[in-house]
Design a protein around this motif. Structure first.
Motif, PDB file in Angstrom:
ATOM      1  N   ARG A   1       1.690  11.170  -1.906  1.00  0.00           N
ATOM      2  CA  ARG A   1       0.767  10.033  -2.041  1.00  0.00           C
ATOM      3  C   ARG A   1       0.769   9.165  -0.793  1.00  0.00           C
ATOM      4  O   ARG A   1      -0.271   8.741  -0.312  1.00  0.00           O
ATOM      5  CB  ARG A   1       1.188   9.177  -3.222  1.00  0.00           C
ATOM      6  CG  ARG A   1       0.707   9.696  -4.538  1.00  0.00           C
ATOM      7  CD  ARG A   1       1.320   8.829  -5.604  1.00  0.00           C
ATOM      8  NE  ARG A   1       0.708   9.078  -6.890  1.00  0.00           N
ATOM      9  CZ  ARG A   1       0.993   8.365  -7.977  1.00  0.00           C
ATOM     10  NH1 ARG A   1       1.855   7.375  -7.895  1.00  0.00           N
ATOM     11  NH2 ARG A   1       0.408   8.640  -9.117  1.00  0.00           N
TER      12      ARG A   1
ATOM     13  N   LYS B   1      -3.356   5.976  -8.971  1.00  0.00           N
ATOM     14  CA  LYS B   1      -2.487   4.812  -8.795  1.00  0.00           C
ATOM     15  C   LYS B   1      -3.084   3.569  -9.411  1.00  0.00           C
ATOM     16  O   LYS B   1      -2.425   2.561  -9.521  1.00  0.00           O
ATOM     17  CB  LYS B   1      -2.244   4.575  -7.295  1.00  0.00           C
ATOM     18  CG  LYS B   1      -1.115   5.439  -6.744  1.00  0.00           C
ATOM     19  CD  LYS B   1      -0.740   5.015  -5.349  1.00  0.00           C
ATOM     20  CE  LYS B   1      -1.469   5.827  -4.335  1.00  0.00           C
ATOM     21  NZ  LYS B   1      -1.004   5.562  -2.966  1.00  0.00           N
ATOM     22  N   LEU B   2      -4.395   3.616  -9.738  1.00  0.00           N
ATOM     23  CA  LEU B   2      -5.043   2.406 -10.236  1.00  0.00           C
ATOM     24  C   LEU B   2      -5.077   2.401 -11.759  1.00  0.00           C
ATOM     25  O   LEU B   2      -5.431   3.402 -12.360  1.00  0.00           O
ATOM     26  CB  LEU B   2      -6.454   2.322  -9.652  1.00  0.00           C
ATOM     27  CG  LEU B   2      -6.975   0.917  -9.412  1.00  0.00           C
ATOM     28  CD1 LEU B   2      -6.251   0.289  -8.218  1.00  0.00           C
ATOM     29  CD2 LEU B   2      -8.474   0.966  -9.097  1.00  0.00           C
TER      30      LEU B   2
ATOM     31  N   THR C   1      -2.406   8.117   1.729  1.00  0.00           N
ATOM     32  CA  THR C   1      -2.747   6.730   2.015  1.00  0.00           C
ATOM     33  C   THR C   1      -2.691   6.463   3.522  1.00  0.00           C
ATOM     34  O   THR C   1      -3.584   5.831   4.088  1.00  0.00           O
ATOM     35  CB  THR C   1      -1.768   5.776   1.297  1.00  0.00           C
ATOM     36  OG1 THR C   1      -1.711   6.139  -0.067  1.00  0.00           O
ATOM     37  CG2 THR C   1      -2.201   4.348   1.438  1.00  0.00           C
TER      38      THR C   1
ATOM     39  N   ILE D   1       0.814  -1.219   0.000  1.00  0.00           N
ATOM     40  CA  ILE D   1       0.000   0.000   0.000  1.00  0.00           C
ATOM     41  C   ILE D   1       0.852   1.276   0.000  1.00  0.00           C
ATOM     42  O   ILE D   1       0.337   2.346  -0.274  1.00  0.00           O
ATOM     43  CB  ILE D   1      -1.048   0.035   1.133  1.00  0.00           C
ATOM     44  CG1 ILE D   1      -0.397  -0.025   2.495  1.00  0.00           C
ATOM     45  CG2 ILE D   1      -2.089  -1.040   0.979  1.00  0.00           C
ATOM     46  CD1 ILE D   1      -1.389   0.327   3.586  1.00  0.00           C
TER      47      ILE D   1
ATOM     48  N   ASP E   1      -8.763   6.464  -2.619  1.00  0.00           N
ATOM     49  CA  ASP E   1      -7.443   7.091  -2.636  1.00  0.00           C
ATOM     50  C   ASP E   1      -6.664   6.691  -3.877  1.00  0.00           C
ATOM     51  O   ASP E   1      -6.065   7.510  -4.557  1.00  0.00           O
ATOM     52  CB  ASP E   1      -6.680   6.695  -1.361  1.00  0.00           C
ATOM     53  CG  ASP E   1      -5.203   7.017  -1.446  1.00  0.00           C
ATOM     54  OD1 ASP E   1      -4.875   8.110  -1.928  1.00  0.00           O
ATOM     55  OD2 ASP E   1      -4.377   6.193  -1.025  1.00  0.00           O
ATOM     56  N   ARG E   2      -6.708   5.403  -4.213  1.00  0.00           N
ATOM     57  CA  ARG E   2      -5.964   4.928  -5.382  1.00  0.00           C
ATOM     58  C   ARG E   2      -6.526   5.499  -6.670  1.00  0.00           C
ATOM     59  O   ARG E   2      -5.783   5.869  -7.573  1.00  0.00           O
ATOM     60  CB  ARG E   2      -6.020   3.392  -5.454  1.00  0.00           C
ATOM     61  CG  ARG E   2      -5.241   2.752  -4.333  1.00  0.00           C
ATOM     62  CD  ARG E   2      -4.284   1.712  -4.837  1.00  0.00           C
ATOM     63  NE  ARG E   2      -3.188   1.584  -3.897  1.00  0.00           N
ATOM     64  CZ  ARG E   2      -2.159   0.763  -4.074  1.00  0.00           C
ATOM     65  NH1 ARG E   2      -2.086   0.029  -5.125  1.00  0.00           N
ATOM     66  NH2 ARG E   2      -1.190   0.719  -3.190  1.00  0.00           N
TER      67      ARG E   2
END
Lengths: 191, 171
Positions: A130, A190-191, A134, A78, A184-185
């Protein structure tokens, strides 16, 4: 973002109070908030000092590092931006574990230390990295295994089974954490 | 029996014992670490003050009660007890206020009622988003928090929905 919300709280609150005749209460609250935040600081100050002391022992003895290795698989997944073996992992791991056991008092100083070391890694000191976001999502979603405050409050009001809600709490906090991490991702690209 | 009563002493004795075995001067190390708390407190205080100031004005103004009245028809449509809404709205903003509301619900309906269980699960499902955001970001001087608030609020909403589903599923 926070500054807009803060202004919204104050302006909407004061205007609403003006129009509904609640002005006396708000008047009192403006003065009282200063002293109540000071007494709150006085309350947590010694607790933070105590935990930072104990934490330093764990850090110097190498226990913190050992401990973060146990959680390292999950943490690397993560927090991909933090370099392997960085001290931030030790603080993040302690913060997570303190939260899991319902030790909110200990979780806060560990979390603040984690933020400090994440700030060292941050390239833009005024902007949230980031990893910071997270980490905050993990904290705001309140991942807990033993909700100590709720159980003791239920006992206080003579619940027949004060702990019956524990499993539901774990499932609920797991849902909120998962949704927080996914959002969040997505928003962080980030995804 | 409270399990957490054992956790704390065990953690402390384990940390100190481990360090002794590694020949660390535990006393001096403790003092050195505790000293850092001064800087931490100094960097925390302004954001904490700002947060309590804003949140308390908002809550004490009674604006949430007004909002609740406007939401009433919507709530009865989804079979959500209206007593839980103030708590759901306050939960992300103020930990102490939502705990006070939990107290109030336990007193009025008992902890073993439908709403008592729902309120318990709701309280446990998330933490105080606004408090954590201001405190943690404030302490290291972050001004631009990007999408942190949205992710935090999404988690809160998920916690609320999960609480309603779970209380009907389990009890």
């Amino acid at each position: 973002m926070i500054h807009k919300l803060w202004a919204f709280f104050i302006i909407s609150g004061i205007f609403y109070a003006l129009f509904t005749g609640n002005v006396d209460i708000v008047n009192e609250e403006i003065i009282k908030s200063a002293s109540s935040s000071f007494s709150m600081i006085c309350e947590i100050f010694p607790v933070i000092a105590l935990w930072l002391g104990i934490m330093n022992i764990a850090k110097v003895s190498g226990l913190l590092e050992k401990f973060s290795k146990i959680l390292s698989g999950f943490l690397h997944f993560i927090f991909p931006e933090i370099p392997k073996g960085h001290e931030a992992f030790g603080y993040i791991a302690s913060n997570i574990v303190a939260n899991l056991f319902g030790l909110g008092n200990a979780a806060t100083p560990f979390g603040l230390k984690a933020m400090e070391s994440l700030q060292d890694l941050n390239d833009h000191k005024k902007e949230a990295s980031r990893s910071m976001i997270t980490f905050l999502v993990l904290n705001t979603s309140g991942l807990t295994l033993i909700p100590t405050t709720i159980i003791s409050l239920r006992m206080m009001y003579h619940s027949i089974r004060p702990t019956e809600i524990v499993f539901a709490c774990i499932v609920a906090t797991f849902c909120s954490t998962l949704v927080g991490l996914i959002v969040d991702r997505i928003l962080g690209g980030k995804l | 029996m409270n399990v957490s009563n054992y956790i704390l002493p065990l953690i402390v004795v384990f940390i100190v014992g481990y360090a002794l075995q590694k020949k660390v001067n535990v006393y001096d190390t403790f003092i050195e670490g505790a000293k850092e708390s001064f800087d931490m407190i100094v960097s925390m205080f302004p954001s904490l003050l700002a947060m309590i100031f804003g949140v308390n004005i908002f809550i004490k103004s009674g604006i949430l009660k007004g909002l609740l009245k406007a939401m009433n028809p919507f709530l009865s449509f989804f079979h959500i007890p209206s007593d839980i809404i103030p708590m759901a709205l306050i939960r992300p903003i103020s930990g102490s206020s939502s705990l006070a509301l939990l107290n109030h619900i336990f007193e009025k309906f008992t902890p073993d009622s439908y709403i008592g269980r729902l309120a318990s699960i709701l309280q446990g499902s998330t933490d105080t988003t606004f408090y954590i955001l201001t405190l943690y970001f404030g302490s290291v001087g972050i001004k631009k928090i990007k999408h942190a608030m949205w992710a935090g609020l999404a988690a809160d909403l998920a916690g609320f929905i999960a609480s309603i589903v779970l209380v009907q599923l389990f009890f």
